[in-house]
Design an enzyme around this catalytic site. Structure first.
Site, PDB file in Angstrom:
ATOM      1  N   THR A  73      93.449   6.253 103.070  1.00 46.24           N
ATOM      2  CA  THR A  73      94.829   6.184 102.573  1.00 46.24           C
ATOM      3  C   THR A  73      94.948   5.169 101.442  1.00 46.24           C
ATOM      4  O   THR A  73      95.579   5.439 100.405  1.00 46.24           O
ATOM      5  CB  THR A  73      95.786   5.820 103.727  1.00 46.24           C
ATOM      6  OG1 THR A  73      95.684   6.819 104.750  1.00 46.24           O
ATOM      7  CG2 THR A  73      97.224   5.732 103.247  1.00 46.24           C
ATOM      8  N   LYS A 105      89.668  11.318 116.244  1.00 49.83           N
ATOM      9  CA  LYS A 105      89.962  10.556 115.035  1.00 49.83           C
ATOM     10  C   LYS A 105      90.977  11.250 114.128  1.00 49.83           C
ATOM     11  O   LYS A 105      91.720  10.602 113.399  1.00 49.83           O
ATOM     12  CB  LYS A 105      88.658  10.310 114.266  1.00 49.83           C
ATOM     13  CG  LYS A 105      88.819   9.468 113.011  1.00 49.83           C
ATOM     14  CD  LYS A 105      87.460   9.221 112.362  1.00 49.83           C
ATOM     15  CE  LYS A 105      87.606   8.441 111.067  1.00 49.83           C
ATOM     16  NZ  LYS A 105      88.210   9.237 109.993  1.00 49.83           N
TER      17      LYS A 105
END
Length: 556
Positions: A73, A105
């Site tokens: 991110t 995940k």
């Protein structure tokens, strides 16, 4: 609050031919996979070789925790921020594996307003690269058993076959299996194994190969097993390397996509960093460097795994030189390293933060070992207090690192502009002095010990009998001057996932080692690391669905 997939599905995407045009890629250089995905043609990639390289920025992180760090991110948000500042920038990221997507995940396309799109495609099949790698891997496995069935002219010792089958899924039941049951026509009975596709040597080979010819040579070098005299048997001796190359032809070409803010992204390859070398393809990174002034890339898990392998393996093999490294941390993750339970991480706790920040401290020290300037990106959450943030900032500045609070999940590129400016200033004012941490001429054992003591903070290494024997054999067979790829838990700097923070007074336990001759490194197995994960009690797959309009839900 909107979910990641809702944000991604609502994003307005540009046609991929327009994204390509914005970074100097002509439409006839694209092999289109619909309107928003494309591969770069071989002719175009070959034509980039004489262009000047831009600057290279690696994004890494502290050791992962259940609280999340947000490395991908931040990578995407940083690129978008540079784009907003008018810089010619491109991302070079890995492709997600279906194992984590359906497991625990989740995906790997970023999060919030810092994502690469189309998110569903990236996290599921994209352009089929993982499937091609799986097929090539299993073609070689089938050729081995076929050779045994029809007389075994190469005198392969069935008890010393080291090539494993693979699939892109978490399936613990396939870790250790018996094949050839049911009679002579089904081949000889022997023990076999599966690894997840991200751990296949072919994944590593594809990510390190320069071009098709290099791919062919590397595939041919693969050691599939040993004969009755103890000599290596290689893939080229089974005469299927040409077919493997044919299967991998399209997979070798990088995939062009875009972020929510229309920053170009090359997404290609996906080895895990805990059981492989954890970096996107050399071809994608090189292409991005030729096509942009700034390339933002990331390496898997913490800096002890992905970044170490990026710097000691990928950069060394590909002749790359990173100009700056961003280390991502979050206050919640640091408090988790300080002993706070996951349920209590949102509660202010400066004392736990002080205790857990030693994990970040060690990663800062590790990056400095490679001579590359570091910038700390604090992935900011609304539960962070001013006192906690101020403590982390002061801690980083005391260690000579630039510090930036990033809010890219919530604000996209706008939330990363301060980080972008500090990365740009670091590149301008602190020239890189990059160098690997060990010499290839050292013995395999010396290289393992160097990584263990310098990067993991161990007092030394403990070689179990199998490891000692394997390393001795590999050294004698001429593999001693290859780099080391350590397979280790991602959750700790040590080989024990329960030792959080900054473990001290321990030795790294090495239980075995084997050669990945095609990739060009020696894999070292530590602790209880496994190469085929299992699904959790409640897999993420239970939340994924598709509605009557074809809209996918539940991905994250």
């Amino acid at each position: 609050m909107k979910t990641d997939i809702e944000i991604a599905q609502e994003a307005k995407k540009d046609l991929i031919k327009d994204i390509a045009g914005s970074c100097g890629i002509p439409e006839d250089a694209l092999e289109l996979y619909g309107k928003y995905k494309a591969k770069l043609s071989e002719d175009f990639l070959n034509g980039l070789k004489d262009k000047k390289d831009g600057k290279l920025v690696l994004v890494t992180a502290i050791n992962p925790t259940p609280a999340g760090e947000g490395k991908t991110t931040i990578s995407i948000g940083l690129a978008d921020a540079m784009h907003r500042l008018g810089k010619n920038v491109m991302l070079a990221l890995r492709e997600p594996s279906l194992g984590p997507c359906f497991g625990v995940k989740g995906g790997a396309a970023g999060g919030g307003y810092a994502q690469v799109v189309p998110m569903e495609d990236i996290n599921l099949h994209l352009t089929g690269d993982f499937h091609a790698i799986t097929t090539a891997n299993n073609l070689l496995a089938a050729a081995i058993d076929n050779h045994l069935h029809f007389g075994n002219a190469l005198r392969i010792d069935p008890t010393r076959i080291v090539w494993k089958r693979c699939m892109d899924m978490n399936d613990r039941a396939l870790r250790n299996i018996t094949v050839g049951l049911g009679g002579k026509s089904n081949g000889p009975v022997r023990e076999d194994h599966f690894v997840i596709t991200a751990a296949s040597e072919i994944m590593a080979i594809l990510c390190l190969a320069d071009d098709m010819e290099d791919l062919r040579v590397r595939l041919g070098r693969i050691v599939v097993g040993y004969d009755y005299d103890g000599k290596p048997v290689r893939a080229e001796q089974l005469n299927v390397v040409g077919a493997m190359c044919a299967v991998l032809k399209d997979a070798l070409q990088p995939n062009l996509l875009q972020t929510i803010e229309h920053t170009p992204a090359l997404v290609h390859g996906g080895p895990f960093a805990n059981i492989a070398h954890g970096c996107n393809s050399v071809r994608a990174t090189r292409a991005a460097l030729k096509l942009s002034d700034y390339t933002i890339t990331e390496a898997g898990f913490g800096a002890d795994l992905g970044a170490e392998k990026f710097l000691d393996i990928k950069c060394r093999m590909a002749g790359l030189k990173p100009d700056a490294i961003v280390i991502v941390a979050s206050i919640q993750a640091l408090k988790y390293n300080g002993g706070v339970a996951k349920a209590d991480l949102k509660t202010p706790n400066v004392e736990a933060l002080k205790k857990g920040i030693v994990n970040l401290e060690k990663h800062i020290e590790n990056i400095k070992e490679f001579g590359v300037p570091a910038i700390i990106a604090l992935n900011s959450f609304i539960t962070d207090t001013d006192e906690e943030s101020a403590f982390v900032e002061a801690f980083c500045k005391e260690r000579g690192c630039e510090f930036s609070k990033a809010t890219v999940w919530a604000n996209g590129g706008a939330g990363g502009e301060d980080l972008a400016e500090k990365v740009l200033a670091t590149i301008e004012n602190k020239p890189t002095q990059y160098h690997p941490i060990y010499e290839l001429g050292s013995t395999l054992e010396e290289k393992i010990e160097k990584i263990a003591t310098t990067i993991y903070g161990a007092d030394g290494i403990e070689l179990l009998p199998a490891a000692r024997k394997s390393l001795k054999t590999l050294q004698e067979q001429g593999f001693g001057e290859l780099p080391i790829c350590v397979a280790k838990t991602q959750y700790s700097l040590s080989d024990d996932q329960h030792k959080l923070g900054r473990p001290v007074n321990y030795k790294l336990t090495v239980r075995d080692a084997y050669i990945s001759a095609g990739a060009g490194f020696v894999v070292v197995l530590t602790g209880d690391i496994i190469q085929m994960p299992g699904l959790p009690r409640v897999p993420a797959a239970e939340r994924i669905d598709i509605n009557e309009d074809g809209l996918i839900t539940g991905l994250f």
